[in-house]
Scaffold this motif. Structure first.
Motif, mmCIF file in Angstrom:
data_model
loop_
_atom_site.group_PDB
_atom_site.id
_atom_site.type_symbol
_atom_site.label_atom_id
_atom_site.label_comp_id
_atom_site.label_asym_id
_atom_site.label_seq_id
_atom_site.Cartn_x
_atom_site.Cartn_y
_atom_site.Cartn_z
ATOM 1 N N SER A 34 6.329 -34.719 37.021
ATOM 2 C CA SER A 34 6.823 -33.858 35.945
ATOM 3 C C SER A 34 5.977 -32.601 35.784
ATOM 4 C CB SER A 34 6.899 -34.624 34.623
ATOM 5 O OG SER A 34 5.610 -34.935 34.150
ATOM 6 N N PHE A 35 4.768 -32.626 36.299
ATOM 7 C CA PHE A 35 3.922 -31.434 36.270
ATOM 8 C C PHE A 35 4.106 -30.601 37.537
ATOM 9 C CE2 PHE A 35 0.073 -28.974 36.841
ATOM 10 C CZ PHE A 35 -0.160 -28.473 35.574
ATOM 11 N N VAL A 36 4.054 -31.256 38.678
ATOM 12 C CA VAL A 36 4.028 -30.547 39.957
ATOM 13 C C VAL A 36 5.374 -29.917 40.315
ATOM 14 C CG1 VAL A 36 3.750 -30.881 42.448
ATOM 15 C CG2 VAL A 36 2.095 -31.865 40.874
ATOM 16 N N PHE A 37 6.466 -30.645 40.163
ATOM 17 C CA PHE A 37 7.758 -30.112 40.604
ATOM 18 C C PHE A 37 8.182 -28.859 39.841
ATOM 19 C CE2 PHE A 37 9.243 -34.441 42.454
ATOM 20 C CZ PHE A 37 8.434 -34.249 43.564
ATOM 21 N N PRO A 38 8.116 -28.836 38.507
ATOM 22 C CA PRO A 38 8.497 -27.590 37.823
ATOM 23 C C PRO A 38 7.585 -26.410 38.172
ATOM 24 C CG PRO A 38 8.487 -29.409 36.264
ATOM 25 C CD PRO A 38 7.885 -29.922 37.548
ATOM 26 N N LEU A 39 6.288 -26.672 38.301
ATOM 27 C CA LEU A 39 5.382 -25.575 38.654
ATOM 28 C C LEU A 39 5.631 -25.077 40.074
ATOM 29 C CD1 LEU A 39 1.886 -26.203 37.081
ATOM 30 C CD2 LEU A 39 3.285 -24.166 36.974
ATOM 31 N N ALA A 41 8.509 -25.175 41.633
ATOM 32 C CA ALA A 41 9.766 -24.419 41.575
ATOM 33 C C ALA A 41 9.529 -23.031 40.985
ATOM 34 C CB ALA A 41 10.797 -25.184 40.751
ATOM 35 N N PHE A 42 8.759 -22.974 39.892
ATOM 36 C CA PHE A 42 8.440 -21.683 39.280
ATOM 37 C C PHE A 42 7.736 -20.765 40.277
ATOM 38 C CE2 PHE A 42 4.882 -19.232 37.552
ATOM 39 C CZ PHE A 42 5.587 -18.224 36.899
ATOM 40 N N PHE A 43 6.725 -21.304 40.966
ATOM 41 C CA PHE A 43 5.968 -20.455 41.874
ATOM 42 C C PHE A 43 6.830 -19.979 43.035
ATOM 43 C CE2 PHE A 43 3.227 -19.390 45.403
ATOM 44 C CZ PHE A 43 2.428 -18.436 44.798
ATOM 45 N N TYR A 47 7.472 -16.210 43.939
ATOM 46 C CA TYR A 47 7.111 -15.696 45.263
ATOM 47 C C TYR A 47 8.314 -15.038 45.939
ATOM 48 C CZ TYR A 47 5.837 -15.526 50.163
ATOM 49 O OH TYR A 47 5.614 -15.109 51.441
ATOM 50 N N PHE A 48 9.468 -15.725 45.932
ATOM 51 C CA PHE A 48 10.646 -15.160 46.586
ATOM 52 C C PHE A 48 11.161 -13.926 45.845
ATOM 53 C CE2 PHE A 48 11.093 -19.452 48.592
ATOM 54 C CZ PHE A 48 10.828 -19.015 49.874
ATOM 55 N N VAL A 81 -3.378 -14.108 41.440
ATOM 56 C CA VAL A 81 -3.756 -14.559 40.099
ATOM 57 C C VAL A 81 -2.951 -15.800 39.724
ATOM 58 C CG1 VAL A 81 -3.737 -13.932 37.650
ATOM 59 C CG2 VAL A 81 -4.487 -12.268 39.370
ATOM 60 N N THR A 82 -1.658 -15.783 40.002
ATOM 61 C CA THR A 82 -0.803 -16.929 39.703
ATOM 62 C C THR A 82 -1.255 -18.160 40.475
ATOM 63 O OG1 THR A 82 1.054 -15.411 39.382
ATOM 64 C CG2 THR A 82 1.583 -17.725 39.637
ATOM 65 N N THR A 83 -1.580 -17.992 41.742
ATOM 66 C CA THR A 83 -2.025 -19.124 42.565
ATOM 67 C C THR A 83 -3.288 -19.747 41.988
ATOM 68 O OG1 THR A 83 -1.067 -18.115 44.532
ATOM 69 C CG2 THR A 83 -2.730 -19.817 44.875
ATOM 70 N N PHE A 84 -4.266 -18.918 41.659
ATOM 71 C CA PHE A 84 -5.507 -19.444 41.093
ATOM 72 C C PHE A 84 -5.275 -20.053 39.711
ATOM 73 C CE2 PHE A 84 -7.406 -16.305 44.111
ATOM 74 C CZ PHE A 84 -8.014 -17.242 44.926
ATOM 75 N N GLY A 85 -4.409 -19.432 38.925
ATOM 76 C CA GLY A 85 -4.101 -19.958 37.590
ATOM 77 C C GLY A 85 -3.428 -21.328 37.659
#
Length: 126
Positions: A34-39, A41-43, A47-48, A81-85
């Motif tokens: 529930s944490f990994v999949f939404p994040l 998808a967001f990233f 990115y795209f 920044v997003t990747t590190f965040g």
């Protein structure tokens, strides 16, 4: 030849399917997903969006913000920044939420709660 499992190896005696069926493991899996999949998808969307904007919105991406700094450069740096965040957020979430559950599961495995050989030893001792 070196690939055989030995009965004294604790991991070889653990019934991992039984461990995976426990409510504690299911909770760990649910919380992780529930944490990994939404994040993720967001990233990927972020990115795209950046890639598509860079490819199809040249005028927008080349809009100067100040000096030689344009929108494309700022968006590119925001990718880092997003990747590190996201990484920092996941580490914090994992340390606070996932690791205590995983430690409990590991302790139950190491404590032979799900150990087939320990159960067999107890039965033969009776």
């Amino acid at each position: 030849m070196g690939h055989e499992t030995h009965p004294e190896d604790g991991a070889a005696a653990v019934d991992f399917q039984e461990v995976q069926a426990t409510p504690e493991f299911q909770d760990l899996r649910r919380r992780h997903r529930s944490f990994v999949f939404p994040l993720a998808a967001f990233f990927l969307l972020w990115y795209f969006a950046y890639v598509l904007l860079a490819d199809y919105a040249h005028e927008f991406m080349s809009t100067k913000l100040w000096g030689n700094i344009n929108v494309g450069l700022v968006f590119g740096l925001l990718q880092f920044v997003t990747t590190f965040g996201i990484t920092a957020w996941y580490v914090r979430y994992s340390n606070r939420t996932l690791d205590p559950i995983a430690s409990s599961i590991r302790e139950s495995i190491e404590g032979h709660e799900h150990d087939r050989s320990a159960a067999t030893d107890e039965e033969t001792a009776r």
